[in-house]
Design a protein around this motif. Structure first.
Motif, mmCIF file in Angstrom:
data_model
loop_
_atom_site.group_PDB
_atom_site.id
_atom_site.type_symbol
_atom_site.label_atom_id
_atom_site.label_comp_id
_atom_site.label_asym_id
_atom_site.label_seq_id
_atom_site.Cartn_x
_atom_site.Cartn_y
_atom_site.Cartn_z
ATOM 1 N N ARG A 18 0.771 -0.897 -0.202
ATOM 2 C CA ARG A 18 0.082 0.076 -0.119
ATOM 3 C C ARG A 18 0.978 1.257 -0.142
ATOM 4 N N PRO A 19 0.589 2.254 -0.758
ATOM 5 C CA PRO A 19 1.133 3.527 -0.933
ATOM 6 C C PRO A 19 1.136 4.132 0.329
ATOM 7 N N PRO A 20 2.022 5.093 0.761
ATOM 8 C CA PRO A 20 1.658 5.835 1.884
ATOM 9 C C PRO A 20 0.673 6.902 1.558
ATOM 10 N N MET A 21 0.037 7.365 2.713
ATOM 11 C CA MET A 21 -1.293 8.353 2.669
ATOM 12 C C MET A 21 -0.606 9.435 1.659
ATOM 13 N N PRO A 22 -1.411 10.016 0.805
ATOM 14 C CA PRO A 22 -1.084 11.017 0.260
ATOM 15 C C PRO A 22 -0.962 12.438 0.990
ATOM 16 N N ASP A 23 -0.219 13.355 0.898
ATOM 17 C CA ASP A 23 0.019 14.567 1.618
ATOM 18 C C ASP A 23 -1.278 15.422 1.896
ATOM 19 N N ASP A 24 -1.761 15.478 0.518
ATOM 20 C CA ASP A 24 -3.226 16.172 0.366
ATOM 21 C C ASP A 24 -4.204 15.793 1.343
ATOM 22 N N LEU A 25 -4.000 14.391 1.397
ATOM 23 C CA LEU A 25 -5.022 13.655 2.348
ATOM 24 C C LEU A 25 -4.881 13.674 3.850
ATOM 25 N N ARG A 26 -3.500 13.480 4.237
ATOM 26 C CA ARG A 26 -3.176 13.488 5.411
ATOM 27 C C ARG A 26 -3.236 14.763 6.111
ATOM 28 N N SER A 27 -2.974 16.123 5.463
ATOM 29 C CA SER A 27 -3.549 17.217 5.901
ATOM 30 C C SER A 27 -4.838 17.316 6.304
ATOM 31 N N GLN A 28 -5.831 16.628 5.800
ATOM 32 C CA GLN A 28 -7.086 16.792 6.179
ATOM 33 C C GLN A 28 -7.804 15.798 7.095
ATOM 34 N N VAL A 29 -7.045 14.859 7.796
ATOM 35 C CA VAL A 29 -7.283 13.959 8.960
ATOM 36 C C VAL A 29 -7.725 14.863 9.977
ATOM 37 N N ALA A 30 -6.688 15.658 10.580
ATOM 38 C CA ALA A 30 -6.993 16.292 12.048
ATOM 39 C C ALA A 30 -8.159 17.160 11.843
ATOM 40 N N PRO A 31 -8.492 18.025 10.904
ATOM 41 C CA PRO A 31 -9.596 18.933 10.902
ATOM 42 C C PRO A 31 -10.799 17.966 10.901
ATOM 43 N N LEU A 32 -10.666 16.857 10.115
ATOM 44 C CA LEU A 32 -11.973 15.923 9.971
ATOM 45 C C LEU A 32 -12.459 15.569 11.181
#
Length: 916
Positions: free
Chosen positions: A78-92
């Motif tokens: 599995r590829p690592p989580m994309p940066d554009d997605l990782r940055s959205q985890v905390a606000p979600l």
């Protein structure tokens, strides 16, 4: 115990699906927000639909789990989580907590295992458990009390649903997964065992345990490879049972929270307002600030995200017209109305074959009526006579006043034309209103628009007609559900117009495109579609046979090069041959880490190796055969013609697309593609006249940029590619070689599509520094073009859209994305879209002028048949070709006033290839 279900949300599944679903939103700072927005809306929809009192939103935690200890390769690919997605985890996570929803992120335990444990605990405690996920692995948890819901497809799966979808019940899902393996999670499975083989064994014998108790019992099952399967099973027993363990969702995890602890808490509106403000979710912020009591006005819309405020619910009164008295009452309503919505119900989506089943009307929001005329199922009630009723309706429908509103009225217009009714007074089309307002903010079908703009979930056709081969046509559907469905269509169309009209009016340039281009084009396209084009089916059958022979030759050639027989259409077998057996270099990998066999990869390999060249030719011919030479003859109607469907509200730039058949993609540069065009023929005594704009996008570039050298070259009628070559290579115009012209042409067209030096180098097969040198020289000679591109990029970043010469707005939701690749792609779109969109506007304006001209001619003398890219194709009587050619060329060249001449070139022939 509450009647409301305990809902367990697979948050990780939601997150990835929302991230990959368009549009990929960003806020004004360029920070990605689309995944958060998608998940929040899915959760809100879930809460609204099921009204739960207890819920848990479960996410995977960082780090390893027990499965990694058992099998270190688990999920290793599995590829690592994309940066554009990782940055959205905390606000979600913060938003979910502020919504008052219990959230669980359990270290060392996968979300699946948390959900599995809570599901079993909830079932034991008497809850009806609903697991919201798109993960097929969860099917193993389903029981009479535990069901799955897929919010993306709006399907609910119980034990019977699992059996229907997977071929086995929930009790054998783990066995199925263990045998097949899982490439995404890197579960090994049994080598060479796919879904069909696994199902054959499980359905024939039972569980994995039962199979291994008597592995010889698989032989009599008779599936392909059954005779050698016992040996394979014996060799890979350990892998099979390891896979079984890895695929098994744990249901006995020690958790701090139990189902009764998952009650929904009151939302923290102050925190939500802060978070929605940071993410720039305008509609959600407005709702929170209003305390959820009052919805913002419809005019409060965020163009960038495409969000529109919720609309208050409307009480409905839907009627069914079964008597002449009711019909007369509704005729009076319609005649006295300033405008009303109309919709047809038919037996088919094919406007040429569709039979009218009924019509629906709406005059005021919430009040609509259905007029059934053709329901013919056993026990259907007596309906008004079709012919007599249409005779009554005809004067009203052909009267320019009152005005009519519809959703995709081109279809209704074509259907009514089959009954000798020329629908007039078309004032609004909600599909086109939405499209002109924001072409990129989702799809423009009625179901999606109703949900987006009205917060209303419409009854879908499948809900009343069923699905698949057993789906009923509208005439077979019982009147009560049919009447509600049809009346709702008219009602929602009217209400959509009432919402969209002020939004469109608030953007004058968008309103002008709707009023001056898109809406007037509806009758033009209806006429063109119904005219159709004559096709020589025999010629295509002969071409299919010739292609089939060539495909066999190519297949044999490929087998000879490979040294073995293999399936050219199998990606896996091709990967094995190219990269394992023949040792070709791996140029690119798929997201799952496998060597790519995509077309661009094969094109690169074909420069040095023979097999990829053979594969490419095979793919190209197979596509032509399957898409055109085999299919086109099947589409010929009784008239001897094919009738495509043109779509106005699909492409972001305004270009028309077409389907059944798709006329836009027939190749013109290959001999086989030209042969297909030769099958598009003129009837005896007629010719095909094709008129095509010459280099229209380059001419638009000259106009938009105002570059003096470019404008002069076009004004003097020079060969623009030769003129560019003379400038770039610093030689005299007459000294330009064919190779120089070829390279200049690549630069001309490459730059208007935002091509980089890397892309140009690849196209011309030259070093990158040389390609960059060409580009630098081009901009030095044409500084106005460079200035235009720089200004357009800047404007796009500031206002997040660009416009065509006629005001068509092209939104760029990713222009300020944090991800540089996405931002650069949006910049390339920003440069090209005004040119491509203006070209689309010009051909449409030309069609309007042509339509007015044709209205003054005899249909027996001249017809408009097709619009393909920048070309119009006519069928003209052979005695008047020259006369009409001159008039039509003049009309097309007058469709727009540019700083350079707009040139239309005409060709005449017995078939499309000759005329082009």
């Amino acid at each position: 115990m509450s009647d409301h279900p305990l809902i367990l949300v697979d948050g990780s599944s939601y997150l990835y699906r929302a991230f990959h679903a368009p549009p990929h939103l960003t806020n004004s700072k360029g920070e990605p927000t689309g995944a958060v927005y998608g998940v929040v809306n899915m959760l809100r929809s879930l809460l609204k639909q099921y009204q739960p009192t207890h819920i848990a939103v479960v996410f995977d935690a960082k780090g390893k789990t027990f499965r990694d200890e058992i099998y270190p390769e688990y999920k290793a690919q599995r590829p690592p989580m994309p940066d554009d997605l990782r940055s959205q985890v905390a606000p979600l996570h913060a938003i979910i907590e502020a919504m008052g929803l219990p959230m669980i992120v359990e270290p060392g335990i996968e979300a699946d295992d948390v959900i599995g444990t809570l599901a079993r605990q909830g079932e034991a405690a008497g809850y009806n458990v609903l697991i919201s996920t798109g993960d097929k692995d969860m099917a193993q948890l389903v029981t009479d009390k535990i069901t799955l819901v897929n919010t993306m497809t709006d399907t609910v799966m119980d034990p019977d649903g699992v059996r229907a979808k997977f071929g086995v019940g929930p009790e054998l899902i783990i066995d199925l997964l263990a045998m097949m393996g899982d490439k995404v999670d890197n579960i090994p499975g049994l080598p060479g065992v796919g879904e069909k083989t696994a199902l054959a064994m499980l359905q024939g014998i039972g569980s994995l345990e039962a199979i291994y108790q008597d592995i010889d019992a698989v032989v009599p099952l008779g599936f392909r490879g059954s005779k050698t399967m016992p040996k394979k099973l014996a060799e890979h027993k350990d892998a099979a049972f390891l896979s079984y363990t890895l695929a098994t969702i744990k249901t006995d995890v020690e958790l701090a929270l139990k189902p009764d602890d998952l009650a929904i808490k009151p939302a923290d509106n102050d925190k939500l307002a802060e978070l929605y403000g940071q993410m720039e979710f305008r509609r959600l912020l407005a709702e929170v600030l209003d305390g959820g009591a009052a919805a913002p006005a419809p005019e409060q819309v965020d163009l960038f995200t495409g969000e529109v405020a919720a609309v208050a619910p409307v009480e409905t009164n839907y009627q069914t017209i079964l008597t002449n008295a009711q019909l007369d009452e509704w005729l009076a309503k319609l005649e006295s109305a300033e405008l009303y919505a109309i919709d047809t119900e038919t037996t088919s989506l094919d406007y040429m074959d569709a039979k009218l089943v009924g019509l629906s009307f709406a005059v005021t929001a919430g009040e609509a009526a259905y007029l059934p005329l053709g329901h013919d199922y056993d026990g259907a009630p007596v309906q008004l006579d079709l012919s007599e009723t249409l005779a009554k309706l005809k004067p009203l429908l052909e009267d320019p006043a009152p005005k009519k509103i519809g959703q995709n009225l081109k279809y209704d217009m074509s259907v009514l034309a089959n009954y000798d009714i020329a629908l007039a007074g078309i004032a609004f089309d909600t599909m086109l209103e939405s499209y002109c307002y924001n072409s990129t903010a989702g799809r423009h079908n009625m179901d999606d628009l109703a949900l987006k703009y009205l917060g209303h979930k419409t009854v879908k056709f499948e809900e009343i007609a069923g699905k698949g081969v057993k789906q009923k046509t509208f005439n077979q559907i019982e009147l009560e559900p049919a009447a509600h469905y049809a009346a709702e269509d008219a009602d929602i169309t009217l209400r959509l117009h009432q919402t969209l009209a002020p939004l469109l009016a608030s953007e004058p340039s968008c309103q002008a495109v709707f009023n001056d281009i898109e809406l007037p084009l509806v009758p033009v396209m209806s006429m063109m579609e119904r005219n159709g084009v004559m096709l020589d089916g025999d010629m295509l059958h002969q071409q299919s046979s010739a292609i089939a022979m060539r495909l066999d030759e190519l297949e044999s050639e490929a087998h000879n090069i490979a040294g073995e027989v293999f399936n050219l259409s199998s990606t896996k077998q091709l990967q094995t041959i190219l990269f394992e057996k023949l040792g070709y270099p791996v140029l690119k990998k798929t997201p799952k880490g496998a060597p790519s066999t995509a077309e661009e990869v094969l094109q690169d390999l074909a420069q040095d190796y023979p097999l990829p060249k053979v594969i490419l030719e095979h793919r190209s011919l197979a596509k032509l055969k399957n898409t055109y030479t085999d299919k086109l003859p099947e589409l010929i109607k009784a008239s001897g013609r094919i009738h495509t469907s043109y779509h106005q509200a699909v492409t972001a730039t305004g270009r028309l697309s077409s389907s059944d058949p798709n006329l836009q993609n027939i190749p013109i540069r290959t001999e086989e593609g030209r042969r297909i065009r030769q099958a598009f023929v003129a009837p005896k005594g007629y010719k095909l006249l094709a008129i095509d704009y010459s280099q229209i996008e380059l001419r638009i570039m000259a106009h938009l940029s105002g570059d003096a050298s470019l404008v002069t070259a076009f004004a003097e009628g020079k060969d623009i590619h030769r003129a560019t070559a003379a400038e770039v290579f610093e030689v005299g115009f007459d000294d330009v070689t064919s190779d120089m012209r070829r390279k200049a042409k690549a630069v001309n067209f490459g730059l208007i599509y935002g091509m980089s030096a890397f892309g140009l180098a690849k196209q011309l097969n030259i070093p990158r520094f040389e390609a960059q040198d060409y580009i630098d020289r081009y901009f030095a000679r044409y500084p106005g073009v460079l200035q235009y591109m720089d200004d357009t990029r800047k404007q796009a970043h500031e206002q997040q859209y660009v416009e065509t010469l006629f005001g068509r707005r092209l939104h760029l939701p990713e222009i300020n994305a944090r991800n540089k690749m996405r931002q650069q792609a949006a910049e390339r779109t920003a440069i090209n879209a005004p040119m491509q969109g203006t070209a689309a506007d010009i051909i449409k304006k030309a069609m309007l002028a042509v339509y007015d001209y044709l209205q003054q001619q005899s249909a027996d003398e001249i017809k408009l048949l097709m619009q393909v890219h920048d070309e119009l194709v006519f069928e003209v009587h052979q005695d008047s070709v020259a006369q009409h050619q001159a008039a039509l060329v003049t009309l097309m060249e007058s469709a727009a006033e540019l700083a350079v001449p707009l040139i239309a070139e005409a060709g005449i022939g017995d078939n499309w290839d000759q005329a082009h």
